[in-house]
Scaffold this active site. Sequence first.
Site, PDB file in Angstrom:
ATOM      1  N   ALA A  65       0.853  -1.188   0.000  1.00 13.06           N
ATOM      2  CA  ALA A  65       0.000   0.000   0.000  1.00 13.06           C
ATOM      3  C   ALA A  65       0.892   1.242   0.000  1.00 13.06           C
ATOM      4  O   ALA A  65       2.111   1.151   0.168  1.00 13.06           O
ATOM      5  CB  ALA A  65      -0.894   0.009   1.234  1.00 13.06           C
ATOM      6  N   LYS A  66       0.308   2.363  -0.207  1.00 13.58           N
ATOM      7  CA  LYS A  66       1.017   3.640  -0.058  1.00 13.58           C
ATOM      8  C   LYS A  66      -0.024   4.722   0.173  1.00 13.58           C
ATOM      9  O   LYS A  66      -1.167   4.605  -0.286  1.00 13.58           O
ATOM     10  CB  LYS A  66       1.811   3.966  -1.332  1.00 13.58           C
ATOM     11  CG  LYS A  66       2.980   4.876  -1.073  1.00 13.58           C
ATOM     12  CD  LYS A  66       4.158   4.066  -0.538  1.00 13.58           C
ATOM     13  CE  LYS A  66       5.322   4.910  -0.158  1.00 13.58           C
ATOM     14  NZ  LYS A  66       6.480   4.065   0.192  1.00 13.58           N
TER      15      LYS A  66
END
Length: 425
Positions: free
Chosen positions: A114-115
């Site tokens: 994720a980011k």
Amino acid sequence: MMTYIEPAPIKDKENPLESMMSRFDKAAELLGISDEMYHILKMPRKQVVVGLPVTMDNGQIKVFEGYRVIHSTILGPSKGGIRFDMGVNIDEVRALAAWMTWKCAVVDIPYGGAKGGIACNPREMSAGEIERLMRAYTTAMLNVFGPDEDIPAPDMGTGPREMAWLMDEYSKAKGMTVPGVVTGKPLVLGGSLGRTEATGRGVTVSALAAMEKMRLNPYRATAAVQGFGNVGMYAAALLHERGVSVQAISDISGGYYNSGGIDIEAAMQYRNANGGMLDGYTGAEKITNEELLSLAVDVLVPAAKEDVITHDNAADIQAKMIVEGANGPTSASADDIINSKGIMVVPDILANAGGVTVSYFEWVQNRIGYKWNLERINRRSDRIMKDAFENVYATSQKYRVNMRLAAYIVAIDKVASTYKFRGGY
Ligand code: NAD
């Protein structure tokens, strides 16, 4: 006061994220994955965009745009940093999230990728404004974050302070202390020992493993390290500790060369007393960052920023191996030149995964409610990094490809085969 010097723009700049995707495509093709699987792996699972109204110190309300992209949860809860930078946009966050999926898969830790990020300039904001923004973002992401769902961490422009606010805001909403919702926290809030040095340490483990394959004795080997920040400084110090003569180091102020080896301890002390900069360091001859890259050393560690080795300067590289401390330091257009010169590249998604590995340890310690000592953390992270290196190396031999493609093959294969076991709709 630390002065910030804007680096000179690099000509014909390539997009490091496109470089990453082009290598993903190549590895997927070599692995022979189906079209269906290719699309399953490419499409992010969830993309959240939020508007964040925040009262600024002058009393006016400013609305920021915040993002969180969960690329994959196939291997486990998603993991990835939060970036505060004016350049943050959904495309960048999406690509960085995918990058995290491959990185976690290569080192075999049970996380997806994720980011997150907010388009803002933290350098122009007060601590109070940043705190309100971080708390607003956390509240907006209450249904996204979670120790079993999605675990954020610091990235460009954020650090332990912001992670502490995130942990506090999330915990308030849940009515209990939830340290495992975020990593990169201050030690007193459940941060892990060893996290600061972890990425540089992993770079060193990777470099030593590569030296072993190339039959290079560390006590006779030389190295050059670009970047003297969190990653580069500890990589230089640990390489030096393992007997390698670090002949050159550098930062934004330029390069520093000493054929007899730099006294890394002294350079670190100088830098720390000099606002985090090597500017004015006299223990070496001054060179440029470009010259550092083409030194006749055994090991080159680019640990500053993306896109520094391109098709323009790749032919000048004389190092026997490149160990990528930074994310995306080598552009895809340089790959063929580097390969044809027989230089071994330990790619970013493997070489700099020591950081996310110790973040994983932080989460594990938070969940079991127990603190490991530094010796245990270092021993376990070294083992994970060494095993990952050996796995990627064996894959590169099996498929007769370079280490970079082999790392992507390992990652894609792991995520794809896990998906097959779990199944879809
Ligand atoms: P940092 O800000 O602590 O250090 C960066 C260093 O690079 C500084 O010494 C800076 O002066 C220098 N630098 C900046 N621009 C330069 C240029 N044009 N030429 C030469 N030197 C330059 O950052 P960091 O945390 O060490 O991260 C460095 C790289 O490693 C980034 O690509 C980052 O994404 C990556 N990375 C960091 C971690 C981590 O745990 N910190 C983990 C994985 C990857």
